[in-house]
Design a protein around this motif. Structure first.
Motif, PDB file in Angstrom:
ATOM      1  N   GLU A   1       0.688  -1.318  -0.091  1.00 26.71           N
ATOM      2  CA  GLU A   1      -0.040   0.051  -0.023  1.00 26.71           C
ATOM      3  C   GLU A   1       0.938   1.184  -0.011  1.00 26.71           C
ATOM      4  OE1 GLU A   1      -4.194   1.257   1.984  1.00 26.71           O
ATOM      5  OE2 GLU A   1      -2.539   1.040   3.394  1.00 26.71           O
TER       6      GLU A   1
ATOM      7  N   LEU B   1       0.434   4.315  -2.573  1.00 27.43           N
ATOM      8  CA  LEU B   1       0.006   5.692  -2.310  1.00 27.43           C
ATOM      9  C   LEU B   1       1.044   6.532  -2.660  1.00 27.43           C
ATOM     10  CD1 LEU B   1      -1.480   4.809   1.162  1.00 27.43           C
ATOM     11  CD2 LEU B   1      -2.631   5.182  -0.925  1.00 27.43           C
TER      12      LEU B   1
ATOM     13  N   CYS C   1      -4.968   6.363  -5.183  1.00 28.24           N
ATOM     14  CA  CYS C   1      -5.962   6.627  -3.856  1.00 28.24           C
ATOM     15  C   CYS C   1      -6.862   5.380  -3.660  1.00 28.24           C
ATOM     16  CB  CYS C   1      -6.449   7.739  -3.941  1.00 28.24           C
ATOM     17  SG  CYS C   1      -5.524   9.428  -3.980  1.00 28.24           S
ATOM     18  N   PRO C   2      -7.108   4.773  -2.712  1.00 28.31           N
ATOM     19  CA  PRO C   2      -8.189   3.766  -2.586  1.00 28.31           C
ATOM     20  C   PRO C   2      -9.434   4.511  -2.794  1.00 28.31           C
ATOM     21  CG  PRO C   2      -6.983   3.774  -0.581  1.00 28.31           C
ATOM     22  CD  PRO C   2      -6.541   4.975  -1.438  1.00 28.31           C
TER      23      PRO C   2
ATOM     24  N   THR D   1      -7.536  -4.180  -1.703  1.00 29.49           N
ATOM     25  CA  THR D   1      -8.047  -2.720  -1.931  1.00 29.49           C
ATOM     26  C   THR D   1      -7.983  -2.445  -3.362  1.00 29.49           C
ATOM     27  OG1 THR D   1      -7.280  -2.272   0.371  1.00 29.49           O
ATOM     28  CG2 THR D   1      -7.480  -0.336  -1.293  1.00 29.49           C
TER      29      THR D   1
ATOM     30  N   GLY E   1      -7.116   0.639  -5.861  1.00 33.47           N
ATOM     31  CA  GLY E   1      -6.644   2.016  -6.077  1.00 33.47           C
ATOM     32  C   GLY E   1      -6.763   2.740  -7.230  1.00 33.47           C
TER      33      GLY E   1
END
Length: 92
Positions: free
Chosen positions: A58, A62, A67-68, A77, A79
């Motif tokens: 993550e 990022l 961005c999630p 997740t 993104g």
């Protein structure tokens, strides 16, 4: 000699085979999906997916500006990244 940092590049028909040939070290395979899976997910989700957790990637994503978007795919997740002025996560 300095090794360049990670960067994003557009995948085109001319370089698709080269992109599909990218491999990670064997000790990284548990954390990184094969390129073909990542390309398919990017097409479907207009982004990338990653396993959540302290040992997951993550922070890497990022740091690249992803961005999630509140979605998950297979427990990962999702993104998204704004490209060329398109809103992140906009349908194609």
């Amino acid at each position: 000699m300095t090794t360049p940092g990670p960067r994003l590049e557009e995948i085109t028909p001319a370089d698709l085979d080269a992109a599909l040939g990218i491999r990670v070290r064997p000790d990284q395979e548990h954390a990184v999906a094969p390129v073909v899976k990542s390309l398919a997910e990017a097409y479907v989700h207009h982004g990338v997916t990653w396993h959540p957790g302290p040992d997951g990637p993550e922070r890497f994503y990022l740091g690249l500006g992803f961005c999630p978007n509140g979605e998950t795919s297979g427990g990962e997740t999702v993104g998204v990244l704004e490209l060329d002025g398109d809103p992140a996560g906009a349908p194609r």
